[in-house]
Design a protein around this motif. Structure first.
Motif, PDB file in Angstrom:
ATOM      1  N   THR A  63      -6.403  -9.449   1.313  1.00 26.60           N
ATOM      2  CA  THR A  63      -5.648  -8.213   1.065  1.00 26.60           C
ATOM      3  C   THR A  63      -6.434  -6.949   1.355  1.00 26.60           C
ATOM      4  N   ASP A  64      -7.759  -7.063   1.451  1.00 27.41           N
ATOM      5  CA  ASP A  64      -8.653  -5.914   1.584  1.00 27.41           C
ATOM      6  C   ASP A  64      -8.486  -4.958   0.408  1.00 27.41           C
ATOM      7  N   VAL A  65      -8.285  -5.526  -0.783  1.00 28.81           N
ATOM      8  CA  VAL A  65      -8.181  -4.743  -2.013  1.00 28.81           C
ATOM      9  C   VAL A  65      -9.300  -5.175  -2.948  1.00 28.81           C
ATOM     10  N   ARG A  66     -10.057  -4.192  -3.437  1.00 26.85           N
ATOM     11  CA  ARG A  66     -11.118  -4.447  -4.407  1.00 26.85           C
ATOM     12  C   ARG A  66     -10.759  -3.767  -5.720  1.00 26.85           C
ATOM     13  N   GLU A  72      -9.286 -10.985  -2.316  1.00 34.66           N
ATOM     14  CA  GLU A  72      -9.857  -9.707  -1.884  1.00 34.66           C
ATOM     15  C   GLU A  72      -9.983  -9.658  -0.363  1.00 34.66           C
ATOM     16  N   GLN A  73     -10.442 -10.745   0.222  1.00 32.93           N
ATOM     17  CA  GLN A  73     -10.618 -10.789   1.681  1.00 32.93           C
ATOM     18  C   GLN A  73      -9.283 -10.682   2.405  1.00 32.93           C
ATOM     19  N   ALA A 130      -2.678  -7.516  -4.834  1.00 35.20           N
ATOM     20  CA  ALA A 130      -2.957  -6.221  -4.206  1.00 35.20           C
ATOM     21  C   ALA A 130      -2.318  -5.075  -4.983  1.00 35.20           C
ATOM     22  N   ARG A 143       0.827  -1.214   0.000  1.00 34.20           N
ATOM     23  CA  ARG A 143       0.000   0.000   0.000  1.00 34.20           C
ATOM     24  C   ARG A 143       0.860   1.262   0.000  1.00 34.20           C
ATOM     25  N   GLN A 146       1.403 -10.449   7.629  1.00 34.55           N
ATOM     26  CA  GLN A 146      -0.038 -10.580   7.903  1.00 34.55           C
ATOM     27  C   GLN A 146      -0.446 -12.025   8.205  1.00 34.55           C
TER      28      GLN A 146
END
Length: 312
Positions: A300-303, A297-298, A131, A84, A116
């Motif tokens: 990495t929390d990236v959409r 997606e779950q 990501a 990020r 993570q």
């Protein structure tokens, strides 16, 4: 593309003013790719875990080609916080990215968890690149002939995903998890192509593999894998420069189409000039790809925001 014995790095089109991000650019395939793009006029961003090594690499490349446009930026693909931060930095300093080469990887280490808590090979080889691509997709959408090239491996054909044990907590075999991560790369690249095409996006998603190339990748491996690939079979390998040709073809050839997979043209796809090759059936399975996408997606929390062509 049919087999083309004469296609070499010298055939890479002019890359002047193209902004090119190459992960793992300090050695092996990444270095060979970054060198060719820089020599062809590209503005090359070396995305590296070791900044000091990255600066030495950039200095060497600049000495080879005075006037080369090079940047060194830190990126640890196994740490999503670093991914990020890297993406934020690019957004602050660049209005577009024309090429993203998802090249960096680790091979068959002892079982290790990422920052993570994910298995290291799955984290660095797949999740980090998933990501990164998602976070840079808007910059790619603004690019000229924008492409994402994801580097897989012949080993993807031996890969199987166990969604109930992605971390290897129940059972871990280094090479099995390497194959799993390379299958994840192939599934991602192919599914990204499908989703981009459906959205009418100008971004192309292509895949490549190097065959068997002499790189530093086995250095972090354990046991027989390190002995076999790091020493005994090295005389049979082609150079990193030759191994990088499929990804360079995918990254630059005008005729390379989204969704295509490139590898060496020789027997067993181990060496030779780049050509279009086939993905394993499990790499094009839509249900597996959908589930991997959702899990990624779950984790990495990236959409992904899949936009169509920019309106003028």
């Amino acid at each position: 593309m049919t087999r083309h014995q004469q296609w070499t790095a010298a055939h890479v089109p002019d890359q002047t003013d193209r902004v090119c991000v190459v992960t793992g650019a300090t050695s092996g395939l990444g270095l060979a790719t970054a060198r060719t793009l820089a020599h062809s006029g590209g503005h090359v961003i070396l995305a590296v875990r070791d900044e000091a090594k990255g600066r030495r690499t950039a200095a060497d490349l600049a000495a080879e080609r005075p006037g080369a446009r090079l940047e060194v930026r830190r990126l640890d693909l196994a740490d999503l916080t670093s991914v990020r931060a890297f993406a934020d930095g690019l957004h602050a300093d660049h209005e577009r990215v024309d090429l993203l080469v998802n090249n960096a990887g680790v091979m068959a280490p002892p079982r290790t968890l990422s920052a993570q808590g994910h298995e290291l090979q799955f984290a660095a080889n797949h999740l980090g690149h998933f990501a990164l691509t998602g976070l840079l997709l808007d910059l790619l959408g603004a690019g000229r002939d924008p492409r994402v090239v994801t580097v897989s491996s012949l080993k993807h054909r031996q890969g199987r995903l166990d969604f109930d044990d992605l971390s290897g907590a129940r059972r871990y075999h280094p090479m099995e998890f390497y194959s799993r991560s390379k299958l994840a790369n192939a599934l991602f690249g192919h599914e990204l192509h499908r989703r981009l095409s459906a959205a009418g996006s100008p971004v192309r998603s292509l895949l490549a593999h190097p065959g068997y190339a002499a790189t530093a990748l086995p250095a972090g491996s354990v046991g027989l894998v390190k002995t076999l690939f790091g020493r005994l079979l090295t005389p049979l390998a082609q150079s990193a420069e030759q191994g990088a040709l499929p990804q360079l073809y995918a990254a630059t050839a005008p005729e390379a189409r989204s969704g295509e997979f490139f590898g060496p043209s020789g027997p067993g796809e181990l060496r030779g000039a780049p050509t279009r090759v086939a993905l394993a059936p499990q790499a094009t399975d839509t249900e597996t790809a959908r589930r991997l996408w959702e899990v990624s997606e779950q984790l990495t929390d990236v959409r992904f925001v899949l936009a169509g062509p920019a309106r003028t």
